[in-house]
Scaffold this active site. Structure first.
Site, mmCIF file in Angstrom:
data_model
loop_
_atom_site.group_PDB
_atom_site.id
_atom_site.type_symbol
_atom_site.label_atom_id
_atom_site.label_comp_id
_atom_site.label_asym_id
_atom_site.label_seq_id
_atom_site.Cartn_x
_atom_site.Cartn_y
_atom_site.Cartn_z
ATOM 1 N N TYR A 68 -13.193 27.048 -15.094
ATOM 2 C CA TYR A 68 -12.243 27.659 -16.075
ATOM 3 C C TYR A 68 -11.080 28.410 -15.742
ATOM 4 O O TYR A 68 -10.110 28.521 -16.257
ATOM 5 C CB TYR A 68 -13.034 28.524 -16.977
ATOM 6 C CG TYR A 68 -13.834 27.307 -18.029
ATOM 7 C CD1 TYR A 68 -15.223 26.827 -17.900
ATOM 8 C CD2 TYR A 68 -13.172 27.019 -19.127
ATOM 9 C CE1 TYR A 68 -15.686 25.887 -18.681
ATOM 10 C CE2 TYR A 68 -13.801 26.029 -20.125
ATOM 11 C CZ TYR A 68 -14.956 25.629 -19.961
ATOM 12 O OH TYR A 68 -15.721 24.628 -20.752
ATOM 13 N N ASN A 103 -8.125 21.972 -29.123
ATOM 14 C CA ASN A 103 -7.581 22.492 -27.893
ATOM 15 C C ASN A 103 -7.974 23.937 -27.586
ATOM 16 O O ASN A 103 -7.906 24.764 -28.588
ATOM 17 C CB ASN A 103 -5.978 22.099 -27.776
ATOM 18 C CG ASN A 103 -5.816 20.474 -28.055
ATOM 19 O OD1 ASN A 103 -6.750 19.537 -27.642
ATOM 20 N ND2 ASN A 103 -4.624 20.470 -28.335
ATOM 21 N N VAL A 104 -8.073 24.180 -26.276
ATOM 22 C CA VAL A 104 -8.364 25.421 -26.075
ATOM 23 C C VAL A 104 -7.378 26.143 -25.268
ATOM 24 O O VAL A 104 -7.430 27.178 -24.642
ATOM 25 C CB VAL A 104 -9.715 25.610 -25.164
ATOM 26 C CG1 VAL A 104 -10.798 25.203 -26.375
ATOM 27 C CG2 VAL A 104 -9.607 24.924 -24.075
ATOM 28 N N ASP A 105 -6.099 25.448 -25.154
ATOM 29 C CA ASP A 105 -4.988 25.889 -24.436
ATOM 30 C C ASP A 105 -3.956 27.030 -25.033
ATOM 31 O O ASP A 105 -3.393 27.308 -24.343
ATOM 32 C CB ASP A 105 -4.385 24.746 -23.938
ATOM 33 C CG ASP A 105 -3.784 23.864 -24.933
ATOM 34 O OD1 ASP A 105 -3.793 22.472 -24.764
ATOM 35 O OD2 ASP A 105 -3.530 24.281 -25.989
ATOM 36 N N HIS A 120 -12.800 25.118 -30.981
ATOM 37 C CA HIS A 120 -13.376 25.033 -29.692
ATOM 38 C C HIS A 120 -12.947 26.386 -29.088
ATOM 39 O O HIS A 120 -13.442 26.368 -27.755
ATOM 40 C CB HIS A 120 -13.125 23.912 -29.039
ATOM 41 C CG HIS A 120 -13.591 22.514 -29.587
ATOM 42 N ND1 HIS A 120 -13.349 21.351 -29.213
ATOM 43 C CD2 HIS A 120 -14.442 22.452 -30.652
ATOM 44 C CE1 HIS A 120 -13.789 20.491 -30.122
ATOM 45 N NE2 HIS A 120 -14.585 20.969 -30.930
ATOM 46 N N CYS A 131 -23.853 40.279 -24.060
ATOM 47 C CA CYS A 131 -23.816 41.068 -25.242
ATOM 48 C C CYS A 131 -22.749 40.609 -26.083
ATOM 49 O O CYS A 131 -22.496 41.104 -27.130
ATOM 50 C CB CYS A 131 -23.355 42.597 -25.004
ATOM 51 S SG CYS A 131 -21.739 42.797 -23.977
ATOM 52 N N CYS A 147 -19.786 41.911 -17.052
ATOM 53 C CA CYS A 147 -19.462 42.582 -18.340
ATOM 54 C C CYS A 147 -19.262 43.964 -18.081
ATOM 55 O O CYS A 147 -20.269 44.786 -17.316
ATOM 56 C CB CYS A 147 -20.271 42.230 -19.393
ATOM 57 S SG CYS A 147 -19.980 43.645 -20.729
HETATM 58 N N1 APR Z 1 0.486 11.617 -27.724
HETATM 59 C C1 APR Z 1 -0.482 11.094 -28.276
HETATM 60 N N2 APR Z 1 -1.848 10.832 -28.078
HETATM 61 C C2 APR Z 1 -2.187 10.844 -26.694
HETATM 62 C C3 APR Z 1 -1.007 11.377 -25.749
HETATM 63 C C4 APR Z 1 0.124 11.615 -26.149
HETATM 64 N N3 APR Z 1 1.119 11.830 -25.396
HETATM 65 N N4 APR Z 1 -1.622 11.487 -24.563
HETATM 66 C C5 APR Z 1 -2.936 11.089 -24.714
HETATM 67 N N5 APR Z 1 -3.177 10.611 -26.060
HETATM 68 C C6 APR Z 1 -4.474 10.575 -26.790
HETATM 69 C C7 APR Z 1 -5.455 9.472 -25.952
HETATM 70 O O1 APR Z 1 -5.069 8.440 -26.346
HETATM 71 C C8 APR Z 1 -6.795 9.957 -26.722
HETATM 72 O O2 APR Z 1 -7.031 9.453 -27.680
HETATM 73 O O3 APR Z 1 -5.023 11.765 -27.023
HETATM 74 C C9 APR Z 1 -6.538 11.406 -27.164
HETATM 75 C C10 APR Z 1 -7.185 12.528 -26.105
HETATM 76 O O4 APR Z 1 -8.590 12.157 -26.165
HETATM 77 P P1 APR Z 1 -9.428 13.300 -25.420
HETATM 78 O O5 APR Z 1 -9.332 13.234 -24.090
HETATM 79 O O6 APR Z 1 -11.152 12.758 -25.801
HETATM 80 O O7 APR Z 1 -9.421 14.507 -26.157
HETATM 81 P P2 APR Z 1 -9.663 15.287 -27.494
HETATM 82 O O8 APR Z 1 -9.738 13.993 -28.428
HETATM 83 O O9 APR Z 1 -9.076 16.519 -27.760
HETATM 84 O O10 APR Z 1 -11.574 15.659 -27.068
HETATM 85 C C11 APR Z 1 -11.874 16.333 -28.190
HETATM 86 O O11 APR Z 1 -13.992 16.602 -26.938
HETATM 87 O O12 APR Z 1 -14.538 16.990 -24.800
HETATM 88 C C12 APR Z 1 -14.433 17.687 -26.198
HETATM 89 O O13 APR Z 1 -14.205 19.837 -26.431
HETATM 90 C C13 APR Z 1 -13.486 18.701 -25.915
HETATM 91 O O14 APR Z 1 -11.908 19.481 -27.511
HETATM 92 C C14 APR Z 1 -12.536 18.466 -26.849
HETATM 93 C C15 APR Z 1 -12.838 17.347 -27.614
#
Ligand code: APR
Length: 244
Positions: A68, A103-105, A120, A131, A147
């Site tokens: 992380y 997204n966590v970014d 998330h 804690c 902590c």
């Molecule tokens: N524009 C649009 N879609 C895109 C692009 C882009 N430039 N690049 C990739 N993608 C699409 C891919 O086709 C895919 O369907 O984004 C999706 C990314 O999928 P994942 O990598 O599975 O990410 P996500 O759907 O956010 O995952 C959901 O799963 O692993 C857990 O907690 C984690 O938040 C995450 C959750």
């Protein structure tokens, strides 16, 4: 230039309640790997699912902490892209706009979205695994950051596999999905529950469902519109066509 059906333009222009769910695909054009993209370098040998879990943290807390820490560094170095800013514009144009992200970014917040539900968590936030206190600062001097209050091991404030989502965010997301007239699902593979159920909840209440993705997902067959392409290109064009 993406061609948008007139009906979609009209529906969005008239909509007063819109909800959008985003996934890692929206941040991909900022240079962040999606969750299911292969990892590189030292981390290539690990799958995210093997690092983002309470079991992984119990087994090797320092490994998880370092993964992380690396991702926090990466996020610090990137900026929101045109897709993020298009969603900020959409929030300005629609009277009730709710942005729900997996997204966590933190890039949606950095771009300027306000009515934001982080299902998330946020990788920049750190809390005590014992804690629950949030930590503003910690020393990364090689061993496990602790902590200041109770000495427990610090962890990222994100939802790991097997952990439950923050209740208030999830309830607000379900309410937004059920109450909206248009639901956009952008850059998510739609594989992880309960987020993946939100577009279907919207659809069941009669919302128009729009998907933006590079490729089809389990939602595509049920979406009213599938806009295939990069979110950083499709979203700005859509916002321009609908609101000028
Ligand atoms: N524009 C649009 N879609 C895109 C692009 C882009 N430039 N690049 C990739 N993608 C699409 C891919 O086709 C895919 O369907 O984004 C999706 C990314 O999928 P994942 O990598 O599975 O990410 P996500 O759907 O956010 O995952 C959901 O799963 O692993 C857990 O907690 C984690 O938040 C995450 C959750």
């Amino acid at each position: 230039m993406t061609e948008f059906p007139d009906i979609l333009i009209r529906v969005l222009r008239q909509a007063e309640r819109v909800a959008a769910l985003t996934g890692a695909g929206v941040s991909q054009e900022s240079g962040l790997r999606t969750f299911r993209d292969a990892q590189t370098g030292l981390w290539a040998q690990y799958k995210p699912e093997d690092l983002a879990s309470p079991e992984a943290f119990a087994r090797d807390p320092k490994l998880v902490w370092d993964w992380y820490a690396m991702r926090r560094e990466k996020v610090r170095g990137v900026e929101p892209n045109a897709g993020h800013y298009a969603l900020v514009e959409m929030e300005k144009r629609v009277s009730q706009f709710t942005l729900i992200t997996q997204n966590v970014d933190g890039l949606h917040r950095k771009a300027g979205n306000r009515n934001l539900l982080e299902l998330h968590g946020d990788i920049q936030r750190v809390r005590c695994s014992e804690c629950g206190e949030y930590a503003e600062a910690w020393d990364e001097n090689g061993d496990m950051p602790r902590c200041a209050g109770c000495g427990g091991m610090l962890r990222p404030d994100v939802v790991w596999f097997g952990e439950s989502l923050p209740r208030s965010e999830l309830e607000a997301a379900v309410e937004a999905a059920r109450g909206c007239q248009v639901f956009l699902s952008v850059g998510t593979s739609g594989l992880v529950q309960p987020a993946a159920a939100l577009p279907f909840a919207a659809r069941n209440k009669g919302a128009v469902v729009v998907e933006v993705n590079l490729e089809p997902t389990p939602l595509t067959a049920k979406a009213d519109f599938f806009l295939q392409g990069k979110s950083g290109e499709v979203l700005p064009e859509l916002v321009k066509m609908v609101w000028g």
